[in-house]
Design a protein around this motif. Sequence first.
Motif, PDB file in Angstrom:
ATOM      1  N   LEU A  42      -2.809  19.706  -6.455  1.00  0.00           N
ATOM      2  CA  LEU A  42      -2.901  18.791  -7.482  1.00  0.00           C
ATOM      3  C   LEU A  42      -2.308  17.340  -6.939  1.00  0.00           C
ATOM      4  CD1 LEU A  42      -3.542  17.843 -10.441  1.00  0.00           C
ATOM      5  CD2 LEU A  42      -1.386  18.619 -10.969  1.00  0.00           C
ATOM      6  N   VAL A  43      -3.216  16.427  -7.092  1.00  0.00           N
ATOM      7  CA  VAL A  43      -2.917  15.067  -6.730  1.00  0.00           C
ATOM      8  C   VAL A  43      -2.904  13.932  -7.588  1.00  0.00           C
ATOM      9  CG1 VAL A  43      -3.274  13.265  -4.813  1.00  0.00           C
ATOM     10  CG2 VAL A  43      -3.336  15.706  -4.303  1.00  0.00           C
ATOM     11  N   GLY A  44      -1.959  13.095  -7.796  1.00  0.00           N
ATOM     12  CA  GLY A  44      -2.142  11.983  -8.752  1.00  0.00           C
ATOM     13  C   GLY A  44      -1.591  10.745  -7.918  1.00  0.00           C
ATOM     14  N   MET A  45      -2.045   9.551  -8.649  1.00  0.00           N
ATOM     15  CA  MET A  45      -1.621   8.505  -8.229  1.00  0.00           C
ATOM     16  C   MET A  45      -1.464   7.452  -9.467  1.00  0.00           C
ATOM     17  SD  MET A  45      -4.824   7.693  -5.448  1.00  0.00           S
ATOM     18  CE  MET A  45      -4.257   6.022  -5.330  1.00  0.00           C
ATOM     19  N   HIS A  46      -0.457   6.348  -8.921  1.00  0.00           N
ATOM     20  CA  HIS A  46       0.117   5.578 -10.032  1.00  0.00           C
ATOM     21  C   HIS A  46       0.384   4.381  -9.362  1.00  0.00           C
ATOM     22  CE1 HIS A  46       2.064   4.034 -13.511  1.00  0.00           C
ATOM     23  NE2 HIS A  46       1.949   5.015 -14.365  1.00  0.00           N
ATOM     24  N   THR A  47      -0.153   3.107 -10.157  1.00  0.00           N
ATOM     25  CA  THR A  47       0.609   1.906  -9.623  1.00  0.00           C
ATOM     26  C   THR A  47       1.977   1.726  -9.755  1.00  0.00           C
ATOM     27  OG1 THR A  47       0.202   0.801 -11.847  1.00  0.00           O
ATOM     28  CG2 THR A  47      -1.888   1.018 -10.455  1.00  0.00           C
ATOM     29  N   ALA A  48       2.343   0.879  -8.978  1.00  0.00           N
ATOM     30  CA  ALA A  48       3.818   0.502  -8.657  1.00  0.00           C
ATOM     31  C   ALA A  48       3.771  -0.829  -8.506  1.00  0.00           C
ATOM     32  CB  ALA A  48       4.404   1.448  -7.769  1.00  0.00           C
ATOM     33  N   PRO A  49       5.112  -1.507  -8.928  1.00  0.00           N
ATOM     34  CA  PRO A  49       5.039  -3.203  -8.740  1.00  0.00           C
ATOM     35  C   PRO A  49       5.695  -3.317  -7.372  1.00  0.00           C
ATOM     36  CG  PRO A  49       7.233  -2.119  -9.870  1.00  0.00           C
ATOM     37  CD  PRO A  49       6.098  -0.870  -9.731  1.00  0.00           C
ATOM     38  N   GLY A  50       5.393  -2.646  -6.429  1.00  0.00           N
ATOM     39  CA  GLY A  50       5.559  -2.939  -4.883  1.00  0.00           C
ATOM     40  C   GLY A  50       4.243  -3.678  -4.244  1.00  0.00           C
ATOM     41  N   PRO A  51       4.550  -4.263  -3.041  1.00  0.00           N
ATOM     42  CA  PRO A  51       3.297  -4.995  -2.486  1.00  0.00           C
ATOM     43  C   PRO A  51       2.242  -4.333  -2.469  1.00  0.00           C
ATOM     44  CG  PRO A  51       4.995  -4.431  -0.761  1.00  0.00           C
ATOM     45  CD  PRO A  51       5.556  -4.053  -2.173  1.00  0.00           C
ATOM     46  N   VAL A  52       0.940  -4.957  -2.387  1.00  0.00           N
ATOM     47  CA  VAL A  52      -0.380  -4.555  -2.057  1.00  0.00           C
ATOM     48  C   VAL A  52      -0.321  -4.033  -0.538  1.00  0.00           C
ATOM     49  CG1 VAL A  52      -2.830  -4.801  -1.601  1.00  0.00           C
ATOM     50  CG2 VAL A  52      -1.395  -5.508  -3.910  1.00  0.00           C
ATOM     51  N   GLY A  53      -0.743  -2.690  -0.150  1.00  0.00           N
ATOM     52  CA  GLY A  53      -0.858  -2.445   1.137  1.00  0.00           C
ATOM     53  C   GLY A  53       0.318  -1.158   1.317  1.00  0.00           C
ATOM     54  N   MET A  54       1.087  -1.210   0.455  1.00  0.00           N
ATOM     55  CA  MET A  54       2.081   0.144   0.653  1.00  0.00           C
ATOM     56  C   MET A  54       1.810   1.200  -0.296  1.00  0.00           C
ATOM     57  SD  MET A  54       3.973  -1.242   2.875  1.00  0.00           S
ATOM     58  CE  MET A  54       5.530  -0.232   2.622  1.00  0.00           C
ATOM     59  N   VAL A  55       2.289   2.413   0.173  1.00  0.00           N
ATOM     60  CA  VAL A  55       2.003   3.621  -0.677  1.00  0.00           C
ATOM     61  C   VAL A  55       3.248   4.398  -0.489  1.00  0.00           C
ATOM     62  CG1 VAL A  55       0.593   4.860   0.973  1.00  0.00           C
ATOM     63  CG2 VAL A  55       0.588   5.549  -1.220  1.00  0.00           C
ATOM     64  N   ALA A  56       3.567   5.189  -1.693  1.00  0.00           N
ATOM     65  CA  ALA A  56       4.794   6.181  -1.554  1.00  0.00           C
ATOM     66  C   ALA A  56       4.322   7.422  -1.557  1.00  0.00           C
ATOM     67  CB  ALA A  56       5.872   5.702  -2.516  1.00  0.00           C
TER      68      ALA A  56
END
Length: 248
Positions: A1-15
């Motif tokens: 199961l994979v989910g994604m959510h926006t975050a107020p970090g800079p575009v181009g970064m993923v956690a």
Amino acid sequence: LVGMHTAPGPVGMVAAGGGPMMAGSDQMDIVFRGVGGHGSMPQLAKDPVVMAALAVVEFQTIVSRMIPPHETAVLTVGSVQAGSAHNVIPDRALLKVNLRWFEPHVRERLIDGIRAVCDGIARTYGMREDQLPQVRLTGGSTPLVNDANLCARLAAALGKAIGPDRVLTNLPPVTASEDCQLLKGPYPEIPLAYLFVGVADPQVYSEALAAGKLFPYSPHSPDYRVDLAAVPFGTKVAGQVMLELLGR
């Protein structure tokens, strides 16, 4: 199961880190019952507004004095509702409370503490046992825990696609909550990877850091701004994740 959510970090970064990522939460409605009356004769009433106000203050000691300092707990009163006139003491007051926690025993301590505080205040103001506050849980979610192996696999694949320096794997847990993990239903063994994708303009993000802020804005705030460059980047992240899971 994979989910994604926006975050107020800079575009181009993923956690894409493993382990506990987001807190469990509970929503709670608390109704203080009293005896209504005229504002000019408060001695003939039992004021639920005062009871509720005392509870809001006393709730703060549940976290500061009943929960060990090394354990995470958040108790927020988001709404106080009572009466509609200047000169009328109402017969009830409603508090809407939100809880955040990572460990089930902390959750139970919060709930027990809230009940004890509310009942104690009501008894102090002369309410009978059958008139004690009504405490009702109205919804919530469990903590979100990412599967370490799945996240490591996806982080490696994303690192090849967007660069390893753009993939964060050590993001600390946050007290925000999510319900993506509930999609597991009766199969808790299903591995979960919940990713955060930065959507803030990199310049705006840098300016926020320079001003001493952790982020340029908070999620769900009216100031939340999505850089449209995040749309193709997020699509690329999602596509790369799917290709990795499909073995392509």
